[in-house]
Design an enzyme around this catalytic site. Structure first.
Site, PDB file in Angstrom:
ATOM      1  N   SER A 293       8.784 -55.837 127.696  1.00 27.24           N
ATOM      2  CA  SER A 293       9.335 -56.801 126.819  1.00 27.24           C
ATOM      3  C   SER A 293       8.251 -57.672 126.427  1.00 27.24           C
ATOM      4  CB  SER A 293      10.418 -57.825 127.471  1.00 27.24           C
ATOM      5  OG  SER A 293      10.896 -58.471 126.661  1.00 27.24           O
TER       6      SER A 293
ATOM      7  N   ASP B 286       8.810 -60.661 120.014  1.00 32.07           N
ATOM      8  CA  ASP B 286       8.195 -60.118 121.131  1.00 32.07           C
ATOM      9  C   ASP B 286       7.471 -58.644 120.987  1.00 32.07           C
ATOM     10  OD1 ASP B 286      10.553 -58.755 121.486  1.00 32.07           O
ATOM     11  OD2 ASP B 286      10.765 -59.305 123.635  1.00 32.07           O
TER      12      ASP B 286
ATOM     13  N   ASP C 246       8.274 -55.736 122.117  1.00 31.25           N
ATOM     14  CA  ASP C 246       9.040 -54.787 121.845  1.00 31.25           C
ATOM     15  C   ASP C 246      10.263 -54.892 120.705  1.00 31.25           C
ATOM     16  OD1 ASP C 246      10.714 -56.208 123.603  1.00 31.25           O
ATOM     17  OD2 ASP C 246      11.870 -54.671 124.408  1.00 31.25           O
TER      18      ASP C 246
END
Length: 575
Positions: free
Chosen positions: A149, A301, A303
């Site tokens: 992430s 972000d 991902d």
């Protein structure tokens, strides 16, 4: 520094087969020259948290590497075989822009195929929500995405999804962990069969984008869309692979991309943290918005499951909204669109979490729609969908900049969210309003809820103990008054009970156990404490509220509530 005996024994197991020569040499180097790093690398096994397994890459049981991921995958393979007997087994595997993600994805694929499980392996990095979509699209039994992430560059992670497209939840998560814990590293089969790997390419992108248009586009006239200007950054992440194409397919052509951040890069060279929750991360996008006269800023972000947005305030200044603000706006918009199109029959619901804004309950009540509230993490919202097949999920989110629309994707989805916020902004602008003014109108209709988050980072073994002690103190010595206001209720999700401090009555909490405490004050203030399940930190969430009579009064009410939060933080000695 003397090496703990148990840690040394654990590390010495990595000095022999099945660990390769390079791994053995690295472990020996740590034993000889770096006992502190050795201890941190082996003092525990990485565990599944709210977002799967996440940690620093490197050698050891407390690290992300070929062997820890291989062992997890072998255990998962064993459980899949038990859960779906006499079936053709299939999994999907995706990965993000982080260092080693593609290589680790192939390692995971090899373990699955070595166990006779067919793998749909993404040919290139893609947003995490596309993995959730792929699981159901291909009829898979499970899915994996390699991602950490928004964590720092040295991190990577491993998220597990089940056949419903949602992240793994009880009882599957415990069962998988039990299977993993039964294994030794020598029992992991890395001898993959490439004949069982099916590459995933552009055809899935097309299906995913079409699905996104179904849930996040509302027949807005093209002339309205043409008025909106959008500044967008992928923060060196995967959303560049889909968001520009999705916005174009949705009719949004005035998209200005931050070129310096458009190339996927696991070092995230232009930001301290690739996290849209951090204002600094969107600095370049805000600058581009001023240069181009953009109406809205969108940042995602690495991902592409979290989204941060910036909008212009009543004076035309670009400001950043928090996840709660974006969430209530998207929810209210979806409910209104739903109401206009088909009305409600009593079977619809929205989703939220225990640490998110209570305003979600107010918005739901306005439309007579149920708001299901669960633990932190979208896997719990996905579980609501799975457990309630007779109910229709409209949308839902959490304070940490995530939102989910409909049930085609069973996780937070920045791709669909990006399209939805553009729809809201374009319609508002065409009506002579703005995204921000519509937010203030929503506050005027309810109350102005202001939320604030503090994250205290506590790294290493000592940090974990410190976090544990903070929660012990809050439980065993509960606060009874804060800034002159009585604490009227304490919810302890580890004990599954809510204590009314006025009547001393205890009510059960029918939500899975979690290490979370929530204090409620007599004026509606809410304070939550929660250790992170995937990072070395403890989080404190604050929610205060006040009446907002008119949008133009926002500055006065904002200052009042800001001072209130600061006073609470000071009294709790969290500053």
């Amino acid at each position: 520094m003397e090496i703990d005996k148990d840690i040394l024994i654990k590390a010495q197991q990595w000095l022999q087969q099945p660990f390769d020569a390079k791994t053995q040499a690295t472990v020996q180097e740590l034993i000889d020259n770096n006992p502190a790093l050795l201890a941190d690398s082996f003092y525990k096994d990485l565990e599944f948290g709210t977002g799967g397994m996440r940690g620093v890459m490197g050698i050891g049981t407390n690290r992300i590497n070929k062997y820890t991921l291989g062992k997890n995958t072998q255990g998962l393979s064993n459980y899949i075989k038990q859960s779906f007997p006499n079936q053709e087994l299939k999994v999907a595997i995706n990965y993000d822009c982080r260092h080693n993600s593609q290589e680790l994805a192939k390692v995971v694929a090899d373990v699955f195929t070595a166990n006779g499980i067919q793998v749909y392996l993404f040919a290139d990095m893609r947003p995490t929500p596309e993995l959730s979509f792929a699981v159901r699209y291909y009829g898979c039994n499970a899915g994996i995405v390699l991602t950490a992430s928004h964590n720092p560059p040295e991190y990577n992670g491993y998220k597990v999804y089940w056949a419903d497209g949602g992240q793994i939840v009880p009882p599957e998560d415990t069962a998988v962990i039990n299977e993993i814990n039964k294994l030794t590293y020598s029992e992991v089969n890395f001898n993959g069969n490439d004949d069982l790997i099916i590459p995933v390419g552009k055809e899935l992108d097309a299906a995913f984008i079409a699905s996104t248009l179904e849930v996040a586009s509302f027949n807005t006239p093209q002339a309205v869309k043409d008025q909106l200007k959008i500044a967008y950054t992928s923060l060196h992440g995967t959303s560049i692979k889909l968001i520009p194409d999705t916005l174009a397919a949705g009719g949004y052509n005035n998209v200005y991309i931050v070129k310096e951040q458009s190339e996927p890069n696991g070092d995230f060279p232009t930001v301290k943290s690739p996290n849209p929750e951090e204002p600094e991360a969107l600095t370049m996008a805000l600058a581009l918005a001023e240069e181009t006269g953009a109406d809205i800023v969108i940042g995602t972000d690495p991902d592409s499951d979290r989204i941060g947005i910036g909008v212009r305030d009543l004076n035309g200044k670009m400001i950043l909204l928090n996840g709660n603000q974006t969430m209530v706006m998207m929810t209210a918009f979806l409910l209104e669109q739903w109401n206009q199109k088909k009305g409600f029959n009593g079977n619809e619901f929205i989703g939220s979490t225990i640490v998110s804004t209570p305003m979600m309950l107010d918005v739901a009540e306005t439309y007579g729609v149920e708001c299901k509230v669960g633990l932190t993490g979208f896997k719990w919202i996905a579980k609501f969908i799975k457990d309630c097949p007779d109910q229709q999920f409209i949308g839902g989110g959490e304070e940490s900049f995530g939102y989910m629309i409909g049930d085609n994707v069973r996780d937070k989805d920045a791709v669909a969210s990006a399209l939805l916020v553009c729809e809201i902004a374009a319609i508002a602008k065409a009506a002579g309003s703005s995204f921000y003014r519509e937010l203030l109108n929503l506050y005027s209709d309810h109350r102005y809820y202001k939320e604030h988050l503090i994250s205290l980072v506590k790294k290493g073994i000592s940090g974990a103990e410190e976090i544990k002690q903070i929660m012990v103190d809050l439980r065993e010595n509960p606060l009874t008054e804060i800034v002159g206001l009585r604490v009227v209720c304490v919810e302890d999700y580890q004990k599954s009970e809510a204590l009314n401090l006025i009547t001393n009555e205890i009510e059960p909490i029918n939500i899975p156990k979690s290490n979370v405490l929530i204090y409620y004050l007599e004026d509606g203030t809410k304070i939550a404490a929660r250790p992170s399940g995937t990072e070395p930190k403890i989080k404190f969430y604050f929610s205060v509220n006040e009446i907002l009579n008119a949008p133009e009064e926002i500055d006065v009410v904002e200052d009042f509530l800001t001072n209130k939060i600061e006073a609470i933080i000071k009294e709790m000695k969290l500053d």
